[in-house]
Design a protein around this motif. Structure first.
Motif, PDB file in Angstrom:
ATOM      1  N   SER A 255       0.821  -1.214   0.000  1.00  0.00           N
ATOM      2  CA  SER A 255       0.000   0.000   0.000  1.00  0.00           C
ATOM      3  C   SER A 255       0.851   1.258   0.000  1.00  0.00           C
ATOM      4  CB  SER A 255      -0.936   0.006   1.212  1.00  0.00           C
ATOM      5  OG  SER A 255      -1.919  -0.986   1.090  1.00  0.00           O
ATOM      6  N   ILE A 256       1.955   1.237   0.742  1.00  0.00           N
ATOM      7  CA  ILE A 256       2.801   2.428   0.833  1.00  0.00           C
ATOM      8  C   ILE A 256       3.458   2.712  -0.522  1.00  0.00           C
ATOM      9  CG2 ILE A 256       5.027   1.416   1.497  1.00  0.00           C
ATOM     10  CD1 ILE A 256       3.356   4.431   3.196  1.00  0.00           C
ATOM     11  N   LEU A 257       3.692   1.673  -1.310  1.00  0.00           N
ATOM     12  CA  LEU A 257       4.212   1.877  -2.661  1.00  0.00           C
ATOM     13  C   LEU A 257       3.213   2.673  -3.486  1.00  0.00           C
ATOM     14  CD1 LEU A 257       6.407   1.035  -4.871  1.00  0.00           C
ATOM     15  CD2 LEU A 257       4.762  -0.755  -5.476  1.00  0.00           C
ATOM     16  N   ASN A 258       1.929   2.328  -3.363  1.00  0.00           N
ATOM     17  CA  ASN A 258       0.893   3.027  -4.114  1.00  0.00           C
ATOM     18  C   ASN A 258       0.673   4.449  -3.604  1.00  0.00           C
ATOM     19  OD1 ASN A 258      -0.625   1.104  -6.170  1.00  0.00           O
ATOM     20  ND2 ASN A 258      -0.060  -0.152  -4.405  1.00  0.00           N
ATOM     21  N   VAL A 259       0.961   4.671  -2.334  1.00  0.00           N
ATOM     22  CA  VAL A 259       0.938   6.047  -1.829  1.00  0.00           C
ATOM     23  C   VAL A 259       2.013   6.856  -2.559  1.00  0.00           C
ATOM     24  CG1 VAL A 259       1.372   7.524   0.178  1.00  0.00           C
ATOM     25  CG2 VAL A 259       0.004   5.450   0.439  1.00  0.00           C
ATOM     26  N   GLY A 260       3.194   6.266  -2.712  1.00  0.00           N
ATOM     27  CA  GLY A 260       4.261   6.913  -3.471  1.00  0.00           C
ATOM     28  C   GLY A 260       3.856   7.148  -4.919  1.00  0.00           C
ATOM     29  N   PHE A 261       3.175   6.155  -5.520  1.00  0.00           N
ATOM     30  CA  PHE A 261       2.676   6.318  -6.887  1.00  0.00           C
ATOM     31  C   PHE A 261       1.749   7.532  -6.987  1.00  0.00           C
ATOM     32  CE2 PHE A 261       2.924   1.580  -8.358  1.00  0.00           C
ATOM     33  CZ  PHE A 261       4.297   1.696  -8.438  1.00  0.00           C
ATOM     34  N   LEU A 262       0.844   7.637  -6.020  1.00  0.00           N
ATOM     35  CA  LEU A 262      -0.154   8.712  -6.028  1.00  0.00           C
ATOM     36  C   LEU A 262       0.518  10.082  -5.963  1.00  0.00           C
ATOM     37  CD1 LEU A 262      -3.135   9.550  -5.925  1.00  0.00           C
ATOM     38  CD2 LEU A 262      -3.043   9.278  -3.439  1.00  0.00           C
ATOM     39  N   ILE A 263       1.452  10.235  -5.033  1.00  0.00           N
ATOM     40  CA  ILE A 263       2.150  11.519  -4.882  1.00  0.00           C
ATOM     41  C   ILE A 263       3.035  11.785  -6.104  1.00  0.00           C
ATOM     42  CG2 ILE A 263       3.732  12.847  -3.436  1.00  0.00           C
ATOM     43  CD1 ILE A 263       2.864  11.044  -1.082  1.00  0.00           C
TER      44      ILE A 263
ATOM     45  N   ILE B 215      -3.820   1.140  -3.159  1.00  0.00           N
ATOM     46  CA  ILE B 215      -3.656   1.222  -1.699  1.00  0.00           C
ATOM     47  C   ILE B 215      -4.614   0.271  -0.999  1.00  0.00           C
ATOM     48  CG2 ILE B 215      -3.933   2.756   0.300  1.00  0.00           C
ATOM     49  CD1 ILE B 215      -3.101   5.087  -1.580  1.00  0.00           C
ATOM     50  N   VAL B 216      -5.825   0.161  -1.521  1.00  0.00           N
ATOM     51  CA  VAL B 216      -6.870  -0.670  -0.902  1.00  0.00           C
ATOM     52  C   VAL B 216      -6.663  -2.152  -1.184  1.00  0.00           C
ATOM     53  CG1 VAL B 216      -9.353  -1.178  -0.962  1.00  0.00           C
ATOM     54  CG2 VAL B 216      -8.571   1.194  -0.951  1.00  0.00           C
ATOM     55  N   SER B 217      -6.198  -2.482  -2.397  1.00  0.00           N
ATOM     56  CA  SER B 217      -6.170  -3.862  -2.875  1.00  0.00           C
ATOM     57  C   SER B 217      -5.454  -4.854  -1.958  1.00  0.00           C
ATOM     58  CB  SER B 217      -5.544  -3.903  -4.274  1.00  0.00           C
ATOM     59  OG  SER B 217      -5.613  -5.190  -4.820  1.00  0.00           O
ATOM     60  N   PRO B 218      -4.251  -4.545  -1.416  1.00  0.00           N
ATOM     61  CA  PRO B 218      -3.584  -5.533  -0.548  1.00  0.00           C
ATOM     62  C   PRO B 218      -4.390  -5.891   0.692  1.00  0.00           C
ATOM     63  CG  PRO B 218      -2.061  -3.800  -1.216  1.00  0.00           C
ATOM     64  CD  PRO B 218      -3.410  -3.344  -1.619  1.00  0.00           C
ATOM     65  N   PHE B 219      -4.987  -4.895   1.321  1.00  0.00           N
ATOM     66  CA  PHE B 219      -5.794  -5.168   2.513  1.00  0.00           C
ATOM     67  C   PHE B 219      -7.039  -5.967   2.143  1.00  0.00           C
ATOM     68  CE2 PHE B 219      -3.333  -1.427   3.765  1.00  0.00           C
ATOM     69  CZ  PHE B 219      -2.887  -1.805   5.017  1.00  0.00           C
ATOM     70  N   LEU B 220      -7.643  -5.625   0.998  1.00  0.00           N
ATOM     71  CA  LEU B 220      -8.831  -6.334   0.541  1.00  0.00           C
ATOM     72  C   LEU B 220      -8.514  -7.801   0.272  1.00  0.00           C
ATOM     73  CD1 LEU B 220     -11.798  -5.705  -0.257  1.00  0.00           C
ATOM     74  CD2 LEU B 220     -10.999  -5.400  -2.594  1.00  0.00           C
ATOM     75  N   LEU B 221      -7.379  -8.059  -0.379  1.00  0.00           N
ATOM     76  CA  LEU B 221      -7.014  -9.440  -0.709  1.00  0.00           C
ATOM     77  C   LEU B 221      -6.618 -10.242   0.519  1.00  0.00           C
ATOM     78  CD1 LEU B 221      -6.228 -11.612  -2.914  1.00  0.00           C
ATOM     79  CD2 LEU B 221      -3.907 -10.727  -2.671  1.00  0.00           C
ATOM     80  N   TYR B 222      -5.603  -9.772   1.244  1.00  0.00           N
ATOM     81  CA  TYR B 222      -5.017 -10.579   2.321  1.00  0.00           C
ATOM     82  C   TYR B 222      -5.942 -10.726   3.524  1.00  0.00           C
ATOM     83  CZ  TYR B 222      -0.638 -10.182  -0.298  1.00  0.00           C
ATOM     84  OH  TYR B 222       0.322 -10.257  -1.265  1.00  0.00           O
ATOM     85  N   ARG B 223      -6.672  -9.657   3.864  1.00  0.00           N
ATOM     86  CA  ARG B 223      -7.537  -9.757   5.046  1.00  0.00           C
ATOM     87  C   ARG B 223      -8.771 -10.610   4.761  1.00  0.00           C
ATOM     88  NH1 ARG B 223      -4.261 -10.322   7.643  1.00  0.00           N
ATOM     89  NH2 ARG B 223      -2.793  -9.758   6.021  1.00  0.00           N
ATOM     90  N   LEU B 224      -9.366 -10.468   3.549  1.00  0.00           N
ATOM     91  CA  LEU B 224     -10.532 -11.282   3.220  1.00  0.00           C
ATOM     92  C   LEU B 224     -10.138 -12.736   2.985  1.00  0.00           C
ATOM     93  CD1 LEU B 224     -12.592  -8.955   0.843  1.00  0.00           C
ATOM     94  CD2 LEU B 224     -12.969  -9.428   3.264  1.00  0.00           C
TER      95      LEU B 224
ATOM     96  N   ILE C  22       9.195   6.412  -1.221  1.00  0.00           N
ATOM     97  CA  ILE C  22      10.023   7.267  -2.076  1.00  0.00           C
ATOM     98  C   ILE C  22      10.318   6.566  -3.402  1.00  0.00           C
ATOM     99  CG2 ILE C  22      12.282   8.395  -2.281  1.00  0.00           C
ATOM    100  CD1 ILE C  22      12.235   8.702   0.792  1.00  0.00           C
ATOM    101  N   PHE C  23      10.576   5.260  -3.327  1.00  0.00           N
ATOM    102  CA  PHE C  23      10.838   4.462  -4.520  1.00  0.00           C
ATOM    103  C   PHE C  23       9.630   4.500  -5.457  1.00  0.00           C
ATOM    104  CE2 PHE C  23      12.017   0.023  -6.249  1.00  0.00           C
ATOM    105  CZ  PHE C  23      12.909   0.566  -7.161  1.00  0.00           C
ATOM    106  N   GLY C  24       8.429   4.303  -4.896  1.00  0.00           N
ATOM    107  CA  GLY C  24       7.207   4.371  -5.696  1.00  0.00           C
ATOM    108  C   GLY C  24       6.996   5.751  -6.297  1.00  0.00           C
ATOM    109  N   PHE C  25       7.323   6.781  -5.531  1.00  0.00           N
ATOM    110  CA  PHE C  25       7.223   8.171  -5.984  1.00  0.00           C
ATOM    111  C   PHE C  25       8.021   8.375  -7.272  1.00  0.00           C
ATOM    112  CE2 PHE C  25       9.231  12.374  -5.988  1.00  0.00           C
ATOM    113  CZ  PHE C  25       8.150  13.227  -5.842  1.00  0.00           C
ATOM    114  N   GLY C  26       9.255   7.870  -7.303  1.00  0.00           N
ATOM    115  CA  GLY C  26      10.106   8.056  -8.468  1.00  0.00           C
ATOM    116  C   GLY C  26       9.734   7.153  -9.632  1.00  0.00           C
ATOM    117  N   VAL C  27       9.388   5.901  -9.341  1.00  0.00           N
ATOM    118  CA  VAL C  27       9.094   4.931 -10.401  1.00  0.00           C
ATOM    119  C   VAL C  27       7.856   5.347 -11.193  1.00  0.00           C
ATOM    120  CG1 VAL C  27       8.309   2.569 -10.831  1.00  0.00           C
ATOM    121  CG2 VAL C  27      10.241   2.981  -9.311  1.00  0.00           C
ATOM    122  N   LYS C  28       6.789   5.723 -10.497  1.00  0.00           N
ATOM    123  CA  LYS C  28       5.555   6.101 -11.199  1.00  0.00           C
ATOM    124  C   LYS C  28       5.783   7.367 -12.025  1.00  0.00           C
ATOM    125  CE  LYS C  28       1.118   6.099 -12.194  1.00  0.00           C
ATOM    126  NZ  LYS C  28       0.079   6.114 -11.158  1.00  0.00           N
TER     127      LYS C  28
END
Length: 554
Positions: free
Chosen positions: A150-158, A473-482, A205-211
């Motif tokens: 999820s934190i990777l996707n936060v970086g993607f978003l920013i 951001i939502v997808s990992p929690f949706l998959l692993y928790r369900l 930060i890695f996600g921020f740069g890659v996206k």
């Protein structure tokens, strides 16, 4: 007064120069997949159980198997109707003060009280190390694996917003170079930081740069070719992401430590640094910055490489289009059809991210051979690009887009109810779902651009595509928790969401053969004309059917 498209017609719309740039930028797309879905291998959770030092010592002395020693610590529990050994609880026995012999694995522990794991865990992952096994991210800490993705996707978003601004302010080429430098530094630091909090910060930060780099590569590529090639090169550019999906399981199979895998994933960005000297700046961007002289210089160099020559009548070049200074977020919701388009496209961006990322990450928890399953599911992504290129000019955009979502939804729901004993059938159906959502993901990009007028087109794509990162951001929690409740429950949710997305797409107008809208009034008129001709078409068909019916009756 000439535009850059006029200039490009003389320089070559897709000549040798553009093909070279295209090849280089497509390589930029390959490692992005390893960053995006590398969690399947880096965050792999192997079979695990509570560790007890005394039992481990006795196992080594008595040459027990792992299953023999596991029986002394892991009780059998009922998990969704399936009896299996617990991963998070152990028998409350002090084996140091208990006479433990080599025959003790036959002890009856039925009525012994249980407790949570006290001395860490053991893993069925000999010779390998993942993020999970290094930091014991299991049981009550399992959600931290979700956070890693999820934190990777936060970086993607920013990064989408930040690098969008940097590309418009400093140019496409400079922003790509900045991204590559940041990716190289952040990727290597991520491989060596010692604690988990630091890993999450650097991962963001890695996600921020890659996206940011991937997005600006896409923009630069489409700005350098003629209008008739933009859609094709955009789809192929995304297809090279799928090439990365084939390379990743091979790397993960031979590289047994997640930190070294991270180093290898990052290494390509070192070779991308010289791109600054091999790829020119976008002439379109230079023209928008009133730097016509530099734009003409670059275009002349492109023409020379394409073995063409510019005429001398291009002393003044204007922008093809540009965002109106008055364009605002409210314009996306100002008229009824604009509101409808915006909400439907937002939901489809969200759905594509949730289902696509969810299906990929599910490979890591499905219980099969994760390397082979990942490779097979990656192969089915390639037909998606070809199906899009074949159908969009023959059938249109709307029906293939809707069908892709509906097929993905149906495949997800069907897969959930296929028993594990029918392994290959279940795999084939799941792969069809992966094919469908890949098509939908690739189509939403250009359908989004065709449904907004010129002056807010970039704003519309930026706003709607943010839902892609929110879905990530939502997808990992949706998959692993369900999946913790029932392994197939996420597939049901993915199926329902994809069905809804496909149905909503049918409410959008067809854009095949329709000129790009320039104003909000064009949007309303386009939808009116589309609905009008749809009604006429249905009335004509109805009249034909009624005439045939009367003929048969008479």
């Amino acid at each position: 007064m000439a535009t850059f498209d006029d200039l490009l017609e003389e320089a070559g719309t897709f000549g040798r120069c553009q093909k070279r740039i295209f090849a280089l930028l497509c390589l930029l797309s390959i490692p992005v997949s390893a960053v995006y879905v590398g969690i399947v291998f880096q965050g792999f959770t192997p079979d695990h159980w509570c560790r007890d030092a005394a039992v481990v010592e006795r196992r080594q002395a008595c040459s027990w198997s792992l299953s023999d020693s596991r029986r002394l610590t892991a009780l059998v529990v009922n998990n969704s109707g399936v009896l299996q050994q617990s991963s998070c609880e152990q028998y409350e026995v002090d084996w140091n003060n208990t006479r433990l012999t080599c025959d003790s694995q036959e002890l009856n522990l039925t009525n012994v009280p249980v407790t949570a794991c006290k001395d860490g865990w053991e893993y069925q992952y000999e010779g390998r190390k993942s993020l999970v096994t290094e930091f014991n991210l299991v049981c009550s800490d399992a959600w931290l694996v979700d956070m890693y993705q999820s934190i990777l996707n936060v970086g993607f978003l920013i990064g989408s917003f930040a690098f969008g601004y940097l590309a418009d302010r400093f140019g496409r080429r400079v922003s790509i170079m900045m991204s590559n430098i940041l990716n190289l530094i952040a990727g290597i630091v991520l491989a060596v930081v010692p604690n988990y909090i630091s890993i999450l910060v650097v991962r963001c930060i890695f996600g921020f740069g890659v996206k940011g780099g991937w997005m600006n590569g896409y923009v630069l590529l489409t700005e350098m070719v003629g209008a008739e090639y933009r859609r094709t090169v955009g789809i192929v550019y995304q297809m090279f992401f799928s090439v990365g999906n084939l390379i990743l399981p091979l790397l993960a199979y031979y590289i047994t430590d997640w930190r070294w895998l991270q180093v290898v994933i990052t290494a390509p960005y070192l070779f991308f640094l010289p791109y600054y000297w091999f790829i020119p700046e976008s002439p379109r961007w230079l023209i928008s910055q009133k730097n016509t002289a530099k734009a003409l210089e670059i275009t002349e160099a492109m023409a020379k490489e394409n073995k063409k020559k510019l005429s001398k009548n291009f002393e003044t070049v204007t922008e093809d289009e540009g965002d109106s200074p008055s364009a605002s977020l409210l314009d996306l919701f100002r008229t009824p059809n604009m509101r409808k388009h915006t909400f439907i496209l937002m939901f489809n961006w969200f759905t594509s991210a949730v289902v696509y990322q969810g299906l990929i990450m599910r490979v890591g928890i499905a219980g099969g051979n994760v390397y082979i399953d990942f490779l097979i599911s990656g192969l089915v992504e390639f037909p998606a690009a070809f199906l899009i290129l074949i159908t969009i000019e023959r059938i249109g955009r709307r029906l293939p887009f809707a069908a892709a979502n509906i097929v993905a939804g149906a495949a997800c729901v069907i897969t959930a109810f296929i028993p594990d004993s029918m392994f290959w059938f279940k795999t084939v159906v799941a792969c069809i779902g992966r094919l469908g959502i890949t098509m939908a993901f690739e189509m939403v990009v250009f359908v989004n651009t065709e449904l907004y007028p010129t002056f807010i087109r970039n704003l519309g794509v930026s706003v709607c595509s943010t839902l892609c990162d929110i879905g990530g951001i939502v997808s990992p929690f949706l998959l692993y928790r369900l999946a913790f409740i029932w392994l197939e429950l996420p597939l049901i949710i993915f199926g329902v969401v994809a069905f809804v997305a496909g149905g909503l797409v049918l409410l959008l107008p067809e854009t095949r053969g329709v000129p790009l809208p320039e104003t909000l009034d064009d949007i309303e008129l386009c939808v009116f004309i589309h609905n009008y001709y749809t009604c006429i078409y249905k009335l004509i068909n109805l009249q034909v059917v009624m005439s045939e019916f009367e003929y048969l009756v008479n």
